[in-house]
Structure formats: structure tokens, C-alpha cells
Design an enzyme around this catalytic site. Structure first.
Site, PDB file in Angstrom:
ATOM      1  N   GLU A  29      23.135 -15.321 -45.250  1.00 50.65           N
ATOM      2  CA  GLU A  29      21.811 -14.935 -44.796  1.00 50.65           C
ATOM      3  C   GLU A  29      21.292 -13.843 -45.728  1.00 50.65           C
ATOM      4  O   GLU A  29      21.950 -12.821 -45.925  1.00 50.65           O
ATOM      5  CB  GLU A  29      21.867 -14.407 -43.354  1.00 50.65           C
ATOM      6  CG  GLU A  29      20.577 -13.782 -42.856  1.00 50.65           C
ATOM      7  CD  GLU A  29      19.423 -14.770 -42.783  1.00 50.65           C
ATOM      8  OE1 GLU A  29      18.277 -14.356 -43.072  1.00 50.65           O
ATOM      9  OE2 GLU A  29      19.657 -15.942 -42.450  1.00 50.65           O
ATOM     10  N   CYS A  65      16.946  -9.655 -38.859  1.00 53.15           N
ATOM     11  CA  CYS A  65      17.637 -10.853 -39.321  1.00 53.15           C
ATOM     12  C   CYS A  65      17.324 -12.024 -38.409  1.00 53.15           C
ATOM     13  O   CYS A  65      16.994 -11.834 -37.233  1.00 53.15           O
ATOM     14  CB  CYS A  65      19.138 -10.568 -39.334  1.00 53.15           C
ATOM     15  SG  CYS A  65      20.154 -11.953 -39.868  1.00 53.15           S
ATOM     16  N   CYS A  76      21.543 -12.402 -36.922  1.00 49.08           N
ATOM     17  CA  CYS A  76      22.158 -11.292 -36.164  1.00 49.08           C
ATOM     18  C   CYS A  76      21.115 -10.627 -35.272  1.00 49.08           C
ATOM     19  O   CYS A  76      20.829  -9.442 -35.425  1.00 49.08           O
ATOM     20  CB  CYS A  76      22.753 -10.273 -37.114  1.00 49.08           C
ATOM     21  SG  CYS A  76      23.815 -10.994 -38.363  1.00 49.08           S
ATOM     22  N   HIS A 130      21.524  -6.473 -32.937  1.00 49.45           N
ATOM     23  CA  HIS A 130      20.628  -5.331 -33.153  1.00 49.45           C
ATOM     24  C   HIS A 130      19.939  -4.928 -31.859  1.00 49.45           C
ATOM     25  O   HIS A 130      19.670  -3.745 -31.631  1.00 49.45           O
ATOM     26  CB  HIS A 130      19.606  -5.666 -34.236  1.00 49.45           C
ATOM     27  CG  HIS A 130      20.213  -5.757 -35.595  1.00 49.45           C
ATOM     28  ND1 HIS A 130      20.731  -4.670 -36.251  1.00 49.45           N
ATOM     29  CD2 HIS A 130      20.423  -6.814 -36.423  1.00 49.45           C
ATOM     30  CE1 HIS A 130      21.221  -5.042 -37.430  1.00 49.45           C
ATOM     31  NE2 HIS A 130      21.048  -6.347 -37.546  1.00 49.45           N
ATOM     32  N   ARG A 185      30.084  -9.453 -38.005  1.00 49.73           N
ATOM     33  CA  ARG A 185      30.429  -9.010 -39.350  1.00 49.73           C
ATOM     34  C   ARG A 185      30.989  -7.594 -39.384  1.00 49.73           C
ATOM     35  O   ARG A 185      31.249  -7.060 -40.455  1.00 49.73           O
ATOM     36  CB  ARG A 185      29.205  -9.131 -40.265  1.00 49.73           C
ATOM     37  CG  ARG A 185      28.881 -10.577 -40.582  1.00 49.73           C
ATOM     38  CD  ARG A 185      27.427 -10.787 -40.970  1.00 49.73           C
ATOM     39  NE  ARG A 185      27.147 -12.218 -41.016  1.00 49.73           N
ATOM     40  CZ  ARG A 185      26.837 -12.953 -39.944  1.00 49.73           C
ATOM     41  NH1 ARG A 185      26.746 -12.390 -38.754  1.00 49.73           N
ATOM     42  NH2 ARG A 185      26.613 -14.237 -40.067  1.00 49.73           N
ATOM     43  N   SER A 236      27.002  -5.417 -43.058  1.00 46.43           N
ATOM     44  CA  SER A 236      26.936  -5.846 -44.452  1.00 46.43           C
ATOM     45  C   SER A 236      26.535  -4.713 -45.382  1.00 46.43           C
ATOM     46  O   SER A 236      26.783  -4.784 -46.584  1.00 46.43           O
ATOM     47  CB  SER A 236      25.982  -7.036 -44.615  1.00 46.43           C
ATOM     48  OG  SER A 236      26.568  -8.204 -44.081  1.00 46.43           O
ATOM     49  N   CYS A 252      25.630 -10.892 -44.666  1.00 41.72           N
ATOM     50  CA  CYS A 252      24.337 -11.055 -43.995  1.00 41.72           C
ATOM     51  C   CYS A 252      23.407  -9.999 -44.561  1.00 41.72           C
ATOM     52  O   CYS A 252      23.238  -8.919 -43.996  1.00 41.72           O
ATOM     53  CB  CYS A 252      24.481 -10.913 -42.487  1.00 41.72           C
ATOM     54  SG  CYS A 252      22.974 -11.380 -41.603  1.00 41.72           S
ATOM     55  N   CYS A 286      20.190  -8.383 -42.827  1.00 40.41           N
ATOM     56  CA  CYS A 286      20.401  -7.231 -41.940  1.00 40.41           C
ATOM     57  C   CYS A 286      20.437  -5.941 -42.733  1.00 40.41           C
ATOM     58  O   CYS A 286      20.061  -4.883 -42.235  1.00 40.41           O
ATOM     59  CB  CYS A 286      21.718  -7.373 -41.185  1.00 40.41           C
ATOM     60  SG  CYS A 286      21.669  -8.585 -39.860  1.00 40.41           S
TER      61      CYS A 286
END
Length: 570
Positions: A15, A62, A65, A69, A482, A505, A549, A552
Site C-alpha cells: 500500500e 490509508c 489500515c 487509526h 504491521r 511502517s 504500508c 500510512c
């Protein structure tokens, strides 16, 4: 021998937009740079807004995700207000988070990472009868029939005969690093297709409790906006709870009988990758799935480990843990932001300042998070190692089972120390998924039992969130698919003064800091083999093992407010 510069831009099957540069010499990576290629500006958008609305905005970091969040955001505001959360709300949130992670981990293994290890074209040479026999020897999953694998091979042949491989159209097929026999490749392709159905079942549970997915609608600061009434068709009732349980049972069986088994087999057949890609061996995980209203008891453990030594484990014990709160910083020495500072998230700003890619200067939109001044690897491996070191029952059970099976299949003794590796990250994610498959059902049962006792509370109506005059600060964390995610908020007179998100990430894609220390992506690539620089499959294997990702970590914006792109929906 001269070094060869290899640039992979963008890294696909992730992503967001990620660029990886490596210098290869003598068939190995000697230097590496990880560059996030977009800017995240939602922190700026949040300034001046009502803190109770932040969770809806931060979900837009994102498209994958989203729930993570939302939960970190409401926890940050609840932390600032020192709120307790009704038990039903905790259980509902936990079920959403488990289901989201089950979906996410299944997708990562099969649809984002497996194609680095599975030669799809080779599967055309497989005998479906032998594939079925192999699958049945590894698992009693009822889907492993000869008919199933014959149908999969026919579908694959249809793709190839049409001249288009569809979802398998890009890959380093025939690369010398691909080692699986045709029957194993066909097995993996079959389960790749089956996994599409099971990740959907997990996402149905997210939508059932979250109202929709992506971007759930039922969170609020203080609880959930999901009425519970066992006898009302318009609310969360026993029929919906029973439906959720049936879905989670199906997902659990797939995870335990297919995903976990496939991950173990892959690890055994590529056991040399337990010696590659360790990188940063400092680990950070946070506790999650709270079992009480205050956030002091959890079903998932958190803590830190330094230098790969499990005896150094130090637990993180609550949503207000000072050890975590006081030791997180971010550095922008090599990031495209104004300045070269290192600051605690509550003291940060978000002022973009772009330059060209500079090997020794600024080269990424990601900041460089540090814990006690050190780069930290986050993700399933961090949680598995922390949990194992702390004696977490389910993590020890599934880790020991994985190590035993891998050792048996490979004929090599694979231990907990071997998990510091590219393959260790892959198998740790399967271990975490197996654990979550059990915990999702446990928390659903806890919710049903609590409702059965007559508790229908979902929100603190007697003491709703109210903001005092002056400045208050809060932080909220969640152990996302993640890894460690934290949101940090400064509230002044009921409005957001500053907001920062330190996401998994960002920890892993981190550029160098003021001390010149590489982040986990970069460090993990040093020493990686690269058989063919023009086809750097081995680089992809290690990077994909983190499940990047980048959306994010960063977001795109033209600072001059010019239109970047226009998309027409037909």
C-alpha cells in the site's frame, strides 16, 4: 569489483509508494536506502478541529489500515481525558481489531508476499493428484481435494492460454531463487484463490460491528455507537452475534488448517532464509485487546527487546505506560521536513521541505522514529518475541508448534533465535494470526457472556467526554497488523493544537537518524544476496516480509495546491 546501483521504484504489492535503492557488490547488498515517496499532511488538516472528530479523519491515512487509526485516535483523546471505557465497548473494539488483523494477515501472506516465493508458471507442470496428496499429508482441511486442485490448474491454464496471467502477470517466474517443486506451487496457487474468500469472511465481521469497512462508523470517544439489545432486530442482537461467531469459526479453521500450515511448509522449504535479513534486532510491541475498563489488563503482550536478547525484555503494561510515553521520538535529519531536529511527538511540527534525493542528505518523506534513541523493528515478529520472552501462553504454544514443524520438514533444527530474519517475519505473522483466530472468538464469547449478565452499556452517558480549559495531552496506541501504532494529541481549550501519528511502517521504513543509524528496512537489506541485479527478487522478499504500508506513513499533497490528478468514475 565495482558496485552496481539498483533502484526499485515503486515497490509493488504494497500500500503506497516506496522506493528502495541498494548498492550490490559481489552478489550481496552493501548499502541501502528506503524512501517513502509521498507526504502525509493530515496532521495539518486536524489542527483546530474537535478532538472527538479526529478518528474519522485519521482513518483516511490509508485505504487498508483504517480501523487501526480510528482506535489509536479515540484512545489518544480518551488518554487526555483520563476516561474509562465500558466493558462491552472494549470487547466490540477488540473483535473489530482481531477481525481486521485476520483479514490483513491472510491478504499479506497469500496476495502480497507469496508470489516472491511461489513460481506460478511452474504450477502448470504439477500433477493435481500429487498436489492433493501432499496437501492432505500436511492438513485435514476439507478443501484439499483432487477436484479442487484440478480446477485450479484449469483456471491457471486458461489464464496462460489467453496470453494474460491476470493477477499473476508480473513476477520473476523462473528466477534461480525460486526453489519450490511444481506440486507445491500448485498447492500455493490453490490456497491463494481460496484465501480470497476467507479474508472476505473476516472483513464481514469488521463490517458487522463497525457498520462498514473500510472506514468503520461505530467508534466514538468514550465507547462505541452500536446499540446492544438481544431482542431488537435493529440492534446488535443474538442473531448477529451468532452470525459473527460462525464467520470467525470458519476463518479460524482456515488460519489453523491452511495458512499456518502453508507458512510452515514455505519456511521449511526456504530454511536458508532464516539466516538472511535480520537487520535491526531491537523490538517494540505494545499490549492490546484490553480486558478491563481502564486499559491495565490485556490479552496481547507488549514490551521492548534490545540487541536480539530476549532476556532484556521489559513489559509495557498499560494505556498510560510512562516507559512508552517518555521514550518515543522522531528525527527529520534525513527527511523532507524543515529542520534537522529530534523531538517527542507532542513537540513536533509537520512542515514539508522537499529536496532531490540525496544519499547523504534528505531522501524520504518518512520521519525516523526512535525509542530511547534506538531504531526499533515493529510488527508481528516483535510481538511474538516479546510474548515468547514474557511467557504468553498462546504465543508460546503456536511458536513452539511452528518451530517443531519447520524443523521436522526441513531436517534442520530451527529455534527461536532463527526468527531474527526475513523468514522469521513471515512465520511470526502466521503465529500471530493463529493466536488472533483464537482470541477473536474468546472476545466474542466475553461480549456474549457480559450481555447475558444484563450489561448493555456501550458509552459513558453519565460522564460523557468534556474538555477543560487550557492544555491537555494524550497518547493512544494499538498493536496493528504491521506493528506498533501510536497517536499523540495536544488539546487546547477543546480544540486540537497538535496531532502526530507514529505508525508501524514509519518505524520500519525509517531513514537514517542524526546518529547515522539505518532504519529496519535499510539494515535488513545489508548482506542480502542478489543473484541477478536486473531482477532483484531477494530484495523484494526481505522488504515484503515487513508488509509495507507507506500510505500510512506518508500522504500526497501539492504544496502549491495545483491539481495532481483527476479520476472519473464510470
Amino acid at each position: 569489483m565495482a558496485r552496481k546501483r539498483v533502484t526499485i521504484d515503486p515497490i509493488t504489492r504494497i500500500e503506497g509508494h516506496l522506493r528502495i535503492d541498494v548498492e550490490v557488490e559481489g552478489g550481496k547488498v552493501k548499502e541501502a536506502w528506503a524512501s517513502a515517496q509521498m507526504w502525509r499532511g493530515i496532521e495539518v488538516i486536524l489542527k483546530g478541529r474537535d478532538p472527538r472528530d479526529a478518528w474519522a479523519f485519521t482513518q483516511r491515512f490509508c485505504g487498508v489500515c483504517t480501523t487501526v487509526h480510528a482506535i489509536a485516535s479515540v484512545r489518544a483523546v480518551e488518554s487526555a481525558l483520563q476516561m474509562e471505557i465500558p466493558l462491552n465497548a472494549q470487547y466490540v473494539r477488540n473483535i473489530i481489531l482481531c477481525a481486521h488483523a485476520l483479514h490483513d494477515h491472510i491478504v499479506h501472506f497469500y496476495h502480497l508476499s507469496a508470489l516472491d516465493w511461489v513460481d506460478v508458471v511452474s504450477a502448470l507442470k504439477a500433477d493435481p493428484k500429487k498436489t492433493a496428496a501432499l496437501a492432505q499429508s500436511l492438513s485435514d482441511w476439507p478443501g484439499n481435494s483432487v477436484t479442487f486442485f484440478m480446477d485450479v490448474k484449469k483456471k491457471l491454464e486458461k489464464f496462460v492460454s489467453s496470453g494474460q496471467l491476470g493477477p499473476f502477470s508480473t513476477g520473476y517466474w523462473g528466477h534461480p531463487a525460486m526453489q519450490l517443486p511444481p506440486e507445491v506451487n500448485l498447492l500455493a496457487v490453490g490456497h491463494y484463490l481460496a484465501a480470497l474468500d476467507y479474508q472476505y469472511k473476516a472483513n464481514q465481521v469488521v463490517a458487522l460491528f463497525g457498520g462498514k469497512t473500510p472506514h468503520i462508523q461505530t467508534l466514538v470517544v468514550g465507547g462505541v455507537a452500536l446499540a446492544i439489545n438481544p431482542e431488537n432486530e435493529a440492534t446488535l442482537n443474538m442473531e448477529r452475534l451468532a452470525w459473527a461467531k460462525e464467520l470467525l469459526l470458519q476463518v479460524r479453521d482456515f488460519v489453523h488448517q491452511v495458512y499456518f500450515v502453508d507458512a510452515v511448509a514455505l519456511a521449511a522449504l526456504y530454511s536458508d532464509w532464516f539466516k538472511i535479513g535480520a537487520g535491526v534486532t531491537n523490538y517494540l510491541a505494545v499490549p492490546d485487546l484490553p480486558l478491563d475498563t481502564k486499559g491495565t489488563e490485556f490479552d496481547l503482550p507488549g514490551g521492548t527487546i534490545f540487541n536480539g536478547d530476549l532476556s532484556t525484555v521489559k513489559p509495557i503494561t498499560s494505556f498510560n505506560d510512562a516507559y512508552f510515553r517518555d521514550n518515543v521520538t522522531e528525527c527529520v535529519m534525513h527527511s523532507w521536513y524543515d529542520g534537522d531536529w529530534t523531538r517527542h511527538p507532542w513537540q513536533e511540527d509537520t512542515v514539508p521541505k522537499y529536496t532531490e534525493f540525496q544519499d547523504e542528505g534528505k531522501y524520504s518523506w518518512a520521519k525516523a522514529p526512535r525509542f530511547k534513541g534506538e531504531p526499533m523493528q515493529v510488527g508481528p515478529l516483535a510481538q511474538v518475541l516479546v510474548g515468547y520472552a514474557l511467557g504468553h501462553e498462546l504465543i508460546k504454544k503456536w511458536t513452539d508448534e511452528a518451530l517443531k514443524r519447520i524443523s521436522s520438514i526441513s531436517g534442520k533444527r530451527i529455534t527461536i533465535e532463527d526468527l531474527h530474519s526475513t523468514m522469521g517475519r513471515q512465520i511470526a505473522r502466521a503465529i500471530r494470526t493463529a493466536v488472533l483466530a483464537e482470541l477473536a472468538l474468546k472476545h466474542l464469547d466475553l461480549l456474549i457472556e457480559n450481555i447475558g449478565r444484563g450489561d448493555l452499556e456501550i458509552y459513558p452517558y453519565r460522564k460523557p467526554p468534556t474538555f477543560p480549559k487550557g492544555e491537555i495531552m494524550g497518547f493512544g496506541f494499538h498493536e496493528a497488523p504491521r506493528g506498533t501504532l501510536s497517536h499523540w494529541v495536544v488539546i487546547e481549550n477543546g480544540k486540537i493544537k497538535n496531532y502526530q501519528a507514529v505508525v508501524p511502517s514509519t518505524w520500519n521504513v525509517s531513514p537514517r537518524c542524526q546518529l547515522g543509524k539505518r532504519g529496519p528496512y535499510e539494515e535488513s537489506l545489508i548482506g542480502n544476496p542478489v543473484a541477478q541485479p536486473e531482477k532483484p527478487l531477494e530484495v523484494l522478499r526481505t522488504i515484503h516480509s515487513f508488509d509495507p504500508c507507506i500510505a500510512c506513513a506518508v500522504h500526497v499533497l501539492d504544496p502549491k495546491r495545483k491539481e495532481i490528478a483527476r479520476v472519473k468514475a464510470l
